[in-house]
Design a protein around this motif. Structure first.
Motif, mmCIF file in Angstrom:
data_model
loop_
_atom_site.group_PDB
_atom_site.id
_atom_site.type_symbol
_atom_site.label_atom_id
_atom_site.label_comp_id
_atom_site.label_asym_id
_atom_site.label_seq_id
_atom_site.Cartn_x
_atom_site.Cartn_y
_atom_site.Cartn_z
ATOM 1 N N ARG A 287 0.840 -1.216 0.000
ATOM 2 C CA ARG A 287 0.000 0.000 0.000
ATOM 3 C C ARG A 287 0.868 1.256 0.000
ATOM 4 O O ARG A 287 0.487 2.281 -0.575
ATOM 5 N N GLY A 288 2.033 1.169 0.627
ATOM 6 C CA GLY A 288 2.961 2.296 0.600
ATOM 7 C C GLY A 288 3.511 2.549 -0.796
ATOM 8 O O GLY A 288 3.682 3.700 -1.205
ATOM 9 N N ILE A 289 3.772 1.480 -1.541
ATOM 10 C CA ILE A 289 4.225 1.633 -2.924
ATOM 11 C C ILE A 289 3.141 2.297 -3.754
ATOM 12 O O ILE A 289 3.416 3.196 -4.565
ATOM 13 N N VAL A 290 1.895 1.872 -3.554
ATOM 14 C CA VAL A 290 0.767 2.467 -4.280
ATOM 15 C C VAL A 290 0.658 3.956 -3.954
ATOM 16 O O VAL A 290 0.488 4.798 -4.851
ATOM 17 N N LEU B 217 3.752 10.414 -6.804
ATOM 18 C CA LEU B 217 4.680 10.758 -7.877
ATOM 19 C C LEU B 217 3.943 11.156 -9.145
ATOM 20 O O LEU B 217 4.419 12.001 -9.912
ATOM 21 N N LEU B 218 2.791 10.549 -9.367
ATOM 22 C CA LEU B 218 1.989 10.929 -10.529
ATOM 23 C C LEU B 218 1.576 12.395 -10.415
ATOM 24 O O LEU B 218 1.609 13.145 -11.395
ATOM 25 N N GLY B 219 1.198 12.814 -9.206
ATOM 26 C CA GLY B 219 0.861 14.215 -8.983
ATOM 27 C C GLY B 219 2.083 15.114 -9.102
ATOM 28 O O GLY B 219 2.022 16.192 -9.697
ATOM 29 N N LEU C 65 -6.127 11.714 -15.231
ATOM 30 C CA LEU C 65 -5.441 11.520 -13.960
ATOM 31 C C LEU C 65 -6.333 10.813 -12.945
ATOM 32 O O LEU C 65 -5.876 9.943 -12.199
ATOM 33 N N ILE C 66 -7.606 11.179 -12.923
ATOM 34 C CA ILE C 66 -8.551 10.529 -12.009
ATOM 35 C C ILE C 66 -8.648 9.042 -12.318
ATOM 36 O O ILE C 66 -8.613 8.189 -11.419
ATOM 37 N N VAL C 67 -8.751 8.709 -13.596
ATOM 38 C CA VAL C 67 -8.852 7.308 -14.002
ATOM 39 C C VAL C 67 -7.580 6.547 -13.637
ATOM 40 O O VAL C 67 -7.630 5.433 -13.097
ATOM 41 N N LEU C 68 -6.421 7.147 -13.911
ATOM 42 C CA LEU C 68 -5.152 6.491 -13.602
ATOM 43 C C LEU C 68 -5.015 6.215 -12.105
ATOM 44 O O LEU C 68 -4.606 5.117 -11.701
ATOM 45 N N VAL C 69 -5.353 7.190 -11.292
ATOM 46 C CA VAL C 69 -5.252 7.013 -9.840
ATOM 47 C C VAL C 69 -6.200 5.914 -9.367
ATOM 48 O O VAL C 69 -5.832 5.069 -8.539
ATOM 49 N N GLN C 70 -7.418 5.901 -9.882
ATOM 50 C CA GLN C 70 -8.388 4.872 -9.485
ATOM 51 C C GLN C 70 -7.896 3.478 -9.849
ATOM 52 O O GLN C 70 -8.001 2.534 -9.057
ATOM 53 N N VAL D 18 -5.725 -1.770 -8.242
ATOM 54 C CA VAL D 18 -4.765 -2.865 -8.417
ATOM 55 C C VAL D 18 -3.946 -3.061 -7.145
ATOM 56 O O VAL D 18 -3.747 -4.189 -6.683
ATOM 57 N N GLY D 19 -3.483 -1.965 -6.558
ATOM 58 C CA GLY D 19 -2.697 -2.062 -5.329
ATOM 59 C C GLY D 19 -3.476 -2.682 -4.185
ATOM 60 O O GLY D 19 -2.945 -3.516 -3.441
ATOM 61 N N ASP D 20 -4.730 -2.293 -4.032
ATOM 62 C CA ASP D 20 -5.568 -2.855 -2.965
ATOM 63 C C ASP D 20 -5.778 -4.351 -3.155
ATOM 64 O O ASP D 20 -5.762 -5.120 -2.196
#
Length: 219
Positions: free
Chosen positions: A151-154, A160-162, A199-204, A209-211
């Motif tokens: 979860r920390g990597i996510v 970093l994306l921001g 950006l919203i789609v990428l973050v979601q 995936v991370g969860d």
């Protein structure tokens, strides 16, 4: 609308590639070096290992000093260093270097927090068997901390994306650069809206995936 579509068609592919390159490199560097720093911070403050207050304070100070700087200010401060290293700081490679320097202390604290969640009883049991430190780290600490570590990597990737969007303010490429050049400077509101939605789609997607991965590795 047609002009917005034409701008996106001509520039979005390269902007996405630059963003993925910068975020990917920074994530790799941040996770590898950040994990090393996190292990050092964890071992030098934990009573069961080799407490070393001086080393812990020194490393912690450097980590906190870099983390305390807003990324945009850090980016400007790093421009002379990046220019010395690669010649032109206003490139995706320059952006990747700046993002990597920001990612290392950020992930170090995230990983250290994940290690702090490991049950001390488990560590005491491992130490009592005479297991070497390397085996304790990779056989006890990492497996137990893995869900929080992932979860920390996510969290790091999303941050970093921001940050990568801010790199666009100095013209170093990526979707932030696209938003500044066309959405802001040329008043193409459609480009800004498209990038925000993207950006919203990428973050979601990254979070989902991370969860899922974190749930699978939870003991």
């Amino acid at each position: 609308m047609s002009e917005t579509l034409e701008i996106l068609q001509d520039n979005l592919g390269k902007a996405l590639w630059d963003t993925f390159f910068m975020v990917g490199v920074a994530t790799l560097v941040g996770v590898v070096l950040g994990t090393a720093l996190a292990v050092l911070l964890y071992l030098t403050q934990h009573r069961l290992f080799t407490p070393n207050h001086a080393v812990n304070e020194m490393v912690g100070f450097v980590v906190n000093a870099i983390r305390s700087m807003p990324f945009l200010i850090l980016l400007v401060v790093l421009i002379p260093l990046i220019q010395l290293l690669i010649g032109d700081p206003y490139t995706p490679t320059g952006g990747a270097i700046a993002l990597s320097i920001a990612a290392v202390p950020f992930f170090a604290r995230v990983a250290e927090s994940a290690f702090q969640e490991v049950d001390e009883g488990l560590l005491e049991a491992a130490i009592s068997t005479g297991a070497p430190l390397r085996q304790i780290i990779f056989g006890a600490i990492f497996p137990q901390a893995l869900p929080s570590y992932i979860r920390g990597i996510v969290l790091t990737i999303i941050s970093l994306l921001g940050y990568s969007a801010m790199v666009g303010t100095i013209g170093a490429g990526g979707i932030g650069d696209l938003a500044i050049q066309y959405g802001y400077n040329r008043y193409e509101t459609g480009v800004l809206v498209a990038i925000v939605l993207l950006l919203i789609v990428l973050v979601q997607v990254i979070q989902w995936v991370g969860d899922r991965i974190a749930v699978r590795v939870t003991h």
